[in-house]
Write an enzyme that holds these catalytic residues in place. Structure first.
Site, PDB file in Angstrom:
ATOM      1  N   LYS A  91      -9.926  12.044   0.188  1.00 20.24           N
ATOM      2  CA  LYS A  91     -10.243  13.315  -0.306  1.00 20.24           C
ATOM      3  C   LYS A  91     -11.168  13.174  -1.591  1.00 20.24           C
ATOM      4  O   LYS A  91     -12.262  13.883  -2.115  1.00 20.24           O
ATOM      5  CB  LYS A  91      -9.007  14.426  -0.593  1.00 20.24           C
ATOM      6  CG  LYS A  91      -9.384  15.425  -1.406  1.00 20.24           C
ATOM      7  CD  LYS A  91      -8.116  16.388  -1.401  1.00 20.24           C
ATOM      8  CE  LYS A  91      -7.043  15.901  -1.574  1.00 20.24           C
ATOM      9  NZ  LYS A  91      -6.726  14.893  -2.854  1.00 20.24           N
ATOM     10  N   THR A 135     -12.851  10.230  -2.659  1.00 16.12           N
ATOM     11  CA  THR A 135     -13.869   9.819  -2.167  1.00 16.12           C
ATOM     12  C   THR A 135     -14.786  10.592  -1.758  1.00 16.12           C
ATOM     13  O   THR A 135     -15.985  10.422  -2.179  1.00 16.12           O
ATOM     14  CB  THR A 135     -13.311   8.505  -1.318  1.00 16.12           C
ATOM     15  OG1 THR A 135     -12.485   7.609  -1.775  1.00 16.12           O
ATOM     16  CG2 THR A 135     -14.626   7.625  -0.798  1.00 16.12           C
ATOM     17  N   ARG A 172      -9.363  15.101 -11.050  1.00 13.33           N
ATOM     18  CA  ARG A 172      -8.065  14.794 -11.999  1.00 13.33           C
ATOM     19  C   ARG A 172      -8.129  13.428 -12.775  1.00 13.33           C
ATOM     20  O   ARG A 172      -8.501  12.287 -12.015  1.00 13.33           O
ATOM     21  CB  ARG A 172      -6.790  15.288 -11.278  1.00 13.33           C
ATOM     22  CG  ARG A 172      -6.716  16.667 -10.967  1.00 13.33           C
ATOM     23  CD  ARG A 172      -5.724  16.893  -9.802  1.00 13.33           C
ATOM     24  NE  ARG A 172      -5.920  16.308  -8.759  1.00 13.33           N
ATOM     25  CZ  ARG A 172      -4.898  15.726  -7.969  1.00 13.33           C
ATOM     26  NH1 ARG A 172      -3.620  16.092  -8.103  1.00 13.33           N
ATOM     27  NH2 ARG A 172      -5.298  15.445  -6.725  1.00 13.33           N
ATOM     28  N   LYS A 221       0.643   5.100  -4.023  1.00 10.71           N
ATOM     29  CA  LYS A 221      -0.695   5.625  -3.730  1.00 10.71           C
ATOM     30  C   LYS A 221      -1.963   5.098  -4.179  1.00 10.71           C
ATOM     31  O   LYS A 221      -2.788   5.192  -3.640  1.00 10.71           O
ATOM     32  CB  LYS A 221      -0.602   7.008  -3.946  1.00 10.71           C
ATOM     33  CG  LYS A 221      -1.741   7.773  -4.165  1.00 10.71           C
ATOM     34  CD  LYS A 221      -1.447   9.433  -4.523  1.00 10.71           C
ATOM     35  CE  LYS A 221      -2.584  10.202  -4.472  1.00 10.71           C
ATOM     36  NZ  LYS A 221      -3.770  10.005  -5.223  1.00 10.71           N
ATOM     37  N   ALA A 280      -0.286  17.982  -6.816  1.00  7.60           N
ATOM     38  CA  ALA A 280      -0.090  19.341  -6.011  1.00  7.60           C
ATOM     39  C   ALA A 280       1.341  19.352  -5.015  1.00  7.60           C
ATOM     40  O   ALA A 280       1.513  20.464  -4.642  1.00  7.60           O
ATOM     41  CB  ALA A 280      -1.056  18.943  -5.049  1.00  7.60           C
ATOM     42  N   PHE A 337      -3.537  16.594  -2.521  1.00  6.66           N
ATOM     43  CA  PHE A 337      -2.649  16.443  -1.248  1.00  6.66           C
ATOM     44  C   PHE A 337      -3.354  17.252  -0.387  1.00  6.66           C
ATOM     45  O   PHE A 337      -4.771  17.590  -0.304  1.00  6.66           O
ATOM     46  CB  PHE A 337      -1.447  16.675  -1.300  1.00  6.66           C
ATOM     47  CG  PHE A 337      -0.699  15.623  -2.021  1.00  6.66           C
ATOM     48  CD1 PHE A 337      -0.853  14.211  -1.984  1.00  6.66           C
ATOM     49  CD2 PHE A 337       0.167  15.796  -3.343  1.00  6.66           C
ATOM     50  CE1 PHE A 337      -0.003  13.079  -2.308  1.00  6.66           C
ATOM     51  CE2 PHE A 337       0.634  14.745  -4.087  1.00  6.66           C
ATOM     52  CZ  PHE A 337       0.581  13.423  -3.448  1.00  6.66           C
ATOM     53  N   PHE A 367     -14.535   5.598   9.218  1.00  6.22           N
ATOM     54  CA  PHE A 367     -14.228   4.464   9.231  1.00  6.22           C
ATOM     55  C   PHE A 367     -14.698   3.724   9.948  1.00  6.22           C
ATOM     56  O   PHE A 367     -15.135   3.889  11.198  1.00  6.22           O
ATOM     57  CB  PHE A 367     -12.510   4.415   9.287  1.00  6.22           C
ATOM     58  CG  PHE A 367     -11.690   4.543   8.127  1.00  6.22           C
ATOM     59  CD1 PHE A 367     -10.655   3.839   7.362  1.00  6.22           C
ATOM     60  CD2 PHE A 367     -11.696   6.186   7.699  1.00  6.22           C
ATOM     61  CE1 PHE A 367     -10.019   4.149   6.472  1.00  6.22           C
ATOM     62  CE2 PHE A 367     -10.535   6.499   6.804  1.00  6.22           C
ATOM     63  CZ  PHE A 367     -10.161   5.484   5.788  1.00  6.22           C
ATOM     64  N   TRP A 415     -18.258   6.261   1.978  1.00  5.14           N
ATOM     65  CA  TRP A 415     -17.583   5.120   1.517  1.00  5.14           C
ATOM     66  C   TRP A 415     -18.317   3.776   1.554  1.00  5.14           C
ATOM     67  O   TRP A 415     -18.570   2.902   0.898  1.00  5.14           O
ATOM     68  CB  TRP A 415     -16.329   5.158   2.339  1.00  5.14           C
ATOM     69  CG  TRP A 415     -15.297   3.881   1.763  1.00  5.14           C
ATOM     70  CD1 TRP A 415     -14.477   3.613   0.880  1.00  5.14           C
ATOM     71  CD2 TRP A 415     -15.201   2.558   2.476  1.00  5.14           C
ATOM     72  NE1 TRP A 415     -13.716   2.530   0.770  1.00  5.14           N
ATOM     73  CE2 TRP A 415     -14.520   1.748   1.708  1.00  5.14           C
ATOM     74  CE3 TRP A 415     -16.187   2.000   3.558  1.00  5.14           C
ATOM     75  CZ2 TRP A 415     -14.273   0.340   2.195  1.00  5.14           C
ATOM     76  CZ3 TRP A 415     -16.041   0.659   3.820  1.00  5.14           C
ATOM     77  CH2 TRP A 415     -14.808  -0.157   3.109  1.00  5.14           C
TER      78      TRP A 415
END
Length: 558
Positions: A73, A75, A96, A107, A275, A303, A383, A411
């Site tokens: 998210k 990214t 954030r 994480k 969150a 999240f 991916f 990415w």
């Protein structure tokens, strides 16, 4: 093919002096308070000077429920911001700050990944500009002053059994969840049971993220309810005279941080509530300032959309008077397969049927977001193991939900891999089709607000709350807090309160374990299921692999 790690990519970044980044938004160097050469705080004086500017378009990035496969998210938020700049738009991102707990836990950090990152990555994921330390210190100063007030005569007749203000620490440390303080005799005060939360769950964090200036900050801090008397009347932070000193500790932390992406585009990084246990959005002051300076602002909510986006809509938008012009919902083929029953070890193998099976989770999020009357675009974060058939299966499914899905390769390729999404998002935002409306009205009773979230967002059959909790909600309504919004604290891994229940479950209930009044922040925290406001470390925490190499560079941070 081998790929460079996030930290290797970040270390090779061609950063520009932060003054040049500020100039892109019209921030002169005298209004930047530099922390080194690549990060700075934006002065309140400058923020005040741009309040008459017209707001740009606001784009919210959210996601499906997180899985061990990863969704990306942040990214995507960074990549989309770079993509908008690439197609000639004046764009900024707002994300954030990272908590030390997840960085050393499981994480990881919060700076994006691959070629869609915010830098300096190491600084952002560690101490950064000291905001979290300031929040921790201000919170614990209040704790110390409460106990000191009791020790020196307890003028306000605080019932020591009803001190509600816990301490905080920015680390995952399960042994501190429940503690007994003041042991050791008369000189150390009066023993009582209390505990620690992680700093991101602090009401001070929420207040900093919702306050508009220092005056508003101090007013909100003063409104914090820290304890109750024997007659159940509240004792406030201002009663123990802590609000002024707390504001002093937070005066620099209130100023948004300006950094840059790998492609030298402006990024505001400020505040960091989770969150799953808090409201999960970056600061109002950072977002509102960015909207005055850029034509497009891309921000994220923590999240899955059932938590972060719901709170963004019902808390942040309500408090700040803003609304999204477009919502981007991030999903991955890998996560669809996991929701379809595939194990993490088998994700590399093509499985179109599992993708189709797992899309129910994605579909529910699309429907939930549309219930806020906002346009939704799905970003498929690519991916290298994804096959064209799997990607097409997601696109076909999203089309049946009345939305569209766009494959994104930011990415791997940076802004060049997200141009299609950037063009579509800008088109939607410019069309002014968003008719945003919150899920519930201010006037709805507190329990009915909880019920609305549980049934309309989580699709639960019922909310289970015992008489003690319902009575507490009624008491808060009678005390004048009935118009506050709800901040649900529950697992991020499922629509339900069972982290193992993936997909789009129905027929479940939402058990409410505890409710907390955050009078300063201006919401009611509803703790559901087994969610913890002080996380623990996993069996093999990331901290085991984080170290300095022979060159003095950090290794293992991600």
């Amino acid at each position: 093919m081998s790929y460079k790690s996030d930290i290797e990519i970040a270390r090779e970044a061609q950063k520009r002096p932060i003054q040049e980044i500020g100039e892109k938004l019209g921030i002169k160097s005298e209004h930047l308070l530099p922390y080194g050469h690549d990060k700075a705080k934006v002065s309140q004086e400058f923020i005040n000077s741009v309040q008459s500017n017209t707001n740009g378009k606001l784009i919210l990035v959210t996601a499906i429920n997180p899985t061990p496969a990863g969704e990306g998210k942040t990214t995507t938020t960074v990549g989309l911001g770079d993509g908008l700049n690439r197609i000639g738009k004046k764009a900024a991102i707002c994300i954030r700050e990272a908590s030390l707990g997840p960085c050393f836990g499981m994480k990881g950090g919060a700076a994006g990944g691959g070629y869609a990152q915010v830098v300096p990555m190491e600084d952002m994921n560690l101490h950064f500009t000291g905001d979290f330390h300031a929040i921790t210190s201000a919170h614990n100063l209040l704790s110390a002053m409460i106990d000191n007030h009791i020790y020196w005569g307890n003028e306000f007749k605080i019932d020591e059994r009803r001190v509600t203000w816990r301490r905080v620490l920015d680390m995952n440390d399960r042994v501190l969840r429940d503690v007994v303080t003041s042991l050791g005799g008369v000189a150390n005060g009066f023993p009582r049971q209390t505990g620690f939360d992680i700093t991101v769950a602090s009401e001070v964090m929420a207040i900093l993220c919702l306050a508009t200036n220092l005056e508003d900050l101090q007013e909100r801090l003063g409104n914090i309810i820290v304890a109750y008397r024997r007659d159940r009347t509240p004792v406030y932070c201002r009663d123990v005279k802590a609000d002024g000193a707390m504001t002093v500790l937070l005066k620099d932390a209130m100023q948004p941080n300006l950094v840059q992406t790998l492609e030298n585009n402006p990024a505001f990084v400020h505040g960091g509530p989770f969150a799953n246990i808090a409201h999960g959005c970056n600061s109002v002051i950072a977002t509102s300032t960015a909207l005055k300076l850029a034509d497009y602002v891309v921000t994220e909510a923590g999240f899955g959309a059932d938590l972060g986006a719901e709170k963004f809509m019902n808390i942040k938008c309500r408090k700040a008077g803003i609304s999204p012009d477009c919502v981007v919902l991030v999903a991955t083929v890998r996560a669809m397969k996991m929701n379809g029953g595939v194990t993490k070890a088998d994700l590399a193998a093509e499985n179109v049927d599992a993708v189709k099976e797992g899309c129910a989770n994605l579909g529910r999020h699309i429907g939930n977001l549309k219930s806020f009357d906002v346009p939704v675009v799905v970003a498929i974060n690519h991916f290298v193991t994804d096959t064209s058939a799997e990607v097409q299966a997601v696109k076909d499914y999203v089309a049946t939900q009345g939305s569209e899905a766009i494959l994104c390769r930011h990415w791997e390729l940076g802004s060049a891999g997200v141009e299609e999404l950037a063009r579509r998002v800008a088109e939607i935002a410019d069309s002014d089709v968003s008719q945003f409306s919150p899920l519930y009205s201010d006037d709805l009773p507190l329990f009915e607000k909880i019920d609305a979230i549980a049934k309309r967002i989580y699709r639960a059959d019922e909310v289970i709350a015992d008489k003690k909790i319902r009575d507490q909600l009624h008491q808060w309504e009678e005390a004048g807090f009935g118009r506050l919004p709800i901040c649900m604290a529950k697992t991020q891994y499922s629509f339900s309160t069972d982290p193992n229940l993936r997909g789009a479950p129905t027929g479940h209930s939402v058990p409410v374990r505890e409710v907390r009044l955050s009078a300063g922040a201006g919401f009611i925290v509803v703790i559901c299921g087994e969610i913890m406001t002080m996380p623990g470390l996993p069996r093999a925490p990331s901290a085991e692999a984080i170290m300095l190499n022979d060159m003095g560079n950090i290794e293992g941070l991600f």
